[in-house]
Design an enzyme around this catalytic site. Structure first.
Site, PDB file in Angstrom:
ATOM      1  N   ARG A  44      34.735 -27.003 -26.193  1.00 20.60           N
ATOM      2  CA  ARG A  44      35.969 -26.916 -25.415  1.00 20.60           C
ATOM      3  C   ARG A  44      35.603 -26.436 -24.014  1.00 20.60           C
ATOM      4  NH1 ARG A  44      34.833 -22.475 -23.993  1.00 20.60           N
ATOM      5  NH2 ARG A  44      36.882 -22.316 -23.047  1.00 20.60           N
ATOM      6  N   GLN A 187      39.757 -17.353 -26.973  1.00 28.04           N
ATOM      7  CA  GLN A 187      38.532 -17.720 -26.241  1.00 28.04           C
ATOM      8  C   GLN A 187      38.008 -16.558 -25.404  1.00 28.04           C
ATOM      9  OE1 GLN A 187      41.274 -19.578 -26.493  1.00 28.04           O
ATOM     10  NE2 GLN A 187      40.887 -21.754 -26.266  1.00 28.04           N
ATOM     11  N   ASP A 228      41.541 -26.725 -15.653  1.00 29.80           N
ATOM     12  CA  ASP A 228      41.415 -27.950 -16.455  1.00 29.80           C
ATOM     13  C   ASP A 228      41.785 -29.202 -15.664  1.00 29.80           C
ATOM     14  OD1 ASP A 228      41.853 -25.694 -18.611  1.00 29.80           O
ATOM     15  OD2 ASP A 228      40.815 -27.395 -19.521  1.00 29.80           O
TER      16      ASP A 228
HETATM   17  O1  MRU Z   1      41.552 -24.969 -24.668  1.00 36.51           O
HETATM   18  P1  MRU Z   1      40.243 -24.719 -23.962  1.00 36.51           P
HETATM   19  O2  MRU Z   1      39.450 -23.617 -24.567  1.00 36.51           O
HETATM   20  O3  MRU Z   1      39.459 -26.001 -23.793  1.00 36.51           O
HETATM   21  O4  MRU Z   1      40.682 -24.248 -22.513  1.00 36.51           O
HETATM   22  C1  MRU Z   1      39.683 -23.952 -21.584  1.00 36.51           C
HETATM   23  C2  MRU Z   1      40.198 -23.456 -20.294  1.00 36.51           C
HETATM   24  O5  MRU Z   1      41.387 -23.368 -20.065  1.00 36.51           O
HETATM   25  C3  MRU Z   1      39.185 -23.157 -19.226  1.00 36.51           C
HETATM   26  O6  MRU Z   1      39.616 -22.121 -18.396  1.00 36.51           O
HETATM   27  C4  MRU Z   1      38.971 -24.420 -18.382  1.00 36.51           C
HETATM   28  O7  MRU Z   1      38.682 -25.510 -19.189  1.00 36.51           O
HETATM   29  C5  MRU Z   1      37.899 -24.246 -17.372  1.00 36.51           C
HETATM   30  S1  MRU Z   1      36.285 -24.216 -18.092  1.00 36.51           S
HETATM   31  C6  MRU Z   1      35.159 -24.120 -16.840  1.00 36.51           C
END
Ligand code: MRU
Length: 338
Positions: A44, A187, A228
């Site tokens: 992720r 996370q 994202d």
């Molecule tokens: O749902 P996830 O764990 O994929 O979300 C990740 C995030 O929101 C991060 O902050 C984002 O992807 C930036 S990673 C460099």
């Protein structure tokens, strides 16, 4: 630490659903399983899922190379990967880049593997450049709040928001990193606190609802988060809870930054209202690790991301340097340089 490896025609992913208690690598030789892994968040983080999709298309090419309908097989694989998670634009960016490669070279596995490896290596380089650019913004003795995980585990390596923190730490500028736990999937607790403590970077884990009190007590100098997808006006999607932190930071007059590579910017959409926000299953909210955290059958709502309006952003840290408002203008100038 790394999260993604490619070796002898197979993809290896560190299973992030099992961290921090178990470090377990999974091996993939088939793109459909990789699409399921992205959806299940074995891997992720926006850049990491883009890189993973790049390697998955090499697996798809291995399967389709000798078939008469090579292009149809590749299109099907691309679609399945594109359907895995909707918000992070890096996924679509990497799939487009791979498609340009197979359209130009056909089933040339060496060319496709080289392209996927290039996407991976370039991401690491962009992250180290983001780290250097962002570290300039840190005051000496900085106490930083971050959210979710925008580190090595979320990228090809080094990290975006955590890349800035890593470089700042190496320069002796960071006194403390506060990591919000990041409900519902934790996370921040499971990945960011793990990643930073592994490298002896001072980290304090907090529950998400403690951020306001922390700021009101003057314990935070700045907030840095990942991204994202950023729209052309600077509005950006990041992990759910980012928007609340941006409002808190504004109220307490604390600088609020996002750090991202160019592959996370989507200049085709004018503003954050056009960003597709992933809705995930309710059991992520009503339970954790199989243990119920709410009454059986309770209604839930589980958007994985929120959109922070550009007005709440102090600056955007990119591999080309720091962008300041007005972001609609500085983002256009950024792409003239890239
Ligand atoms: O749902 P996830 O764990 O994929 O979300 C990740 C995030 O929101 C991060 O902050 C984002 O992807 C930036 S990673 C460099």
């Amino acid at each position: 630490m790394e999260a993604i490896r490619w070796d002898h025609g197979a993809l290896y992913l560190l299973d992030q659903t099992r961290l921090p208690t178990t470090e377990y690598w999974l091996r993939y030789t088939e793109y459909r399983a990789v699409a399921r892994a992205i959806r299940a968040m074995v891997v992720r983080g926006a850049p990491a899922i883009g890189i993973t999709a790049g390697y998955a298309m090499v697996l798809a090419a291995q399967e389709n190379a000798c078939k008469e309908d090579f292009l149809a097989g590749m299109a099907q694989a691309k679609q399945m990967l594109a359907d895995s998670r909707p918000t992070a634009v890096n996924l679509f960016w990497a799939l487009e880049r791979m498609e340009q490669c197979w359209l130009a070279h056909g089933p040339d596995l060496n060319k496709l593997e080289a392209e996927a490896r290039a996407i991976h290596q370039e991401d690491i380089q962009m992250n180290t450049a983001i780290g250097s650019a962002g570290a300039e913004l840190l005051p000496t003795g900085a106490s930083i709040l971050t959210h979710c995980n925008a580190g090595t585990l979320a990228t090809g390596g080094y990290g975006t928001a955590l890349g800035v923190i890593r470089t700042g730490c190496a320069q002796g500028k960071v006194s403390m990193v506060y990591a919000g736990e990041t409900r519902p999937l934790l996370q921040g607790a499971r990945l960011t606190a793990f990643e930073l403590s592994r490298e002896n970077i001072p980290v304090t884990l907090i529950c998400d609802n403690m951020a306001g009190t922390l700021m009101s007590q003057g314990k935070i100098d700045l907030v840095i988060v990942g991204c994202d997808r950023m729209a052309a006006n600077g509005d950006f999607a990041n992990k759910i809870g980012t928007y609340s932190l941006a409002i808190l930071a504004r109220y307490h007059q604390i600088p609020f930054y996002t750090a991202l590579p160019s592959s996370t910017i989507d200049m085709t959409i004018p503003d954050g209202g056009h960003i597709p926000v992933e809705l995930r299953a309710g059991n992520e909210v009503a339970s954790f690790a199989g243990v119920p955290t709410g009454p059986e059958g309770v209604q839930t709502w589980n958007p994985a991301f929120d959109v922070t309006p550009h007005e709440l952003l102090t600056a955007v840290i990119t591999e080309q340097g720091v962008l300041y408002p007005p972001f609609d203008r500085s983002l256009v100038q950024h792409f003239q340089k890239v």
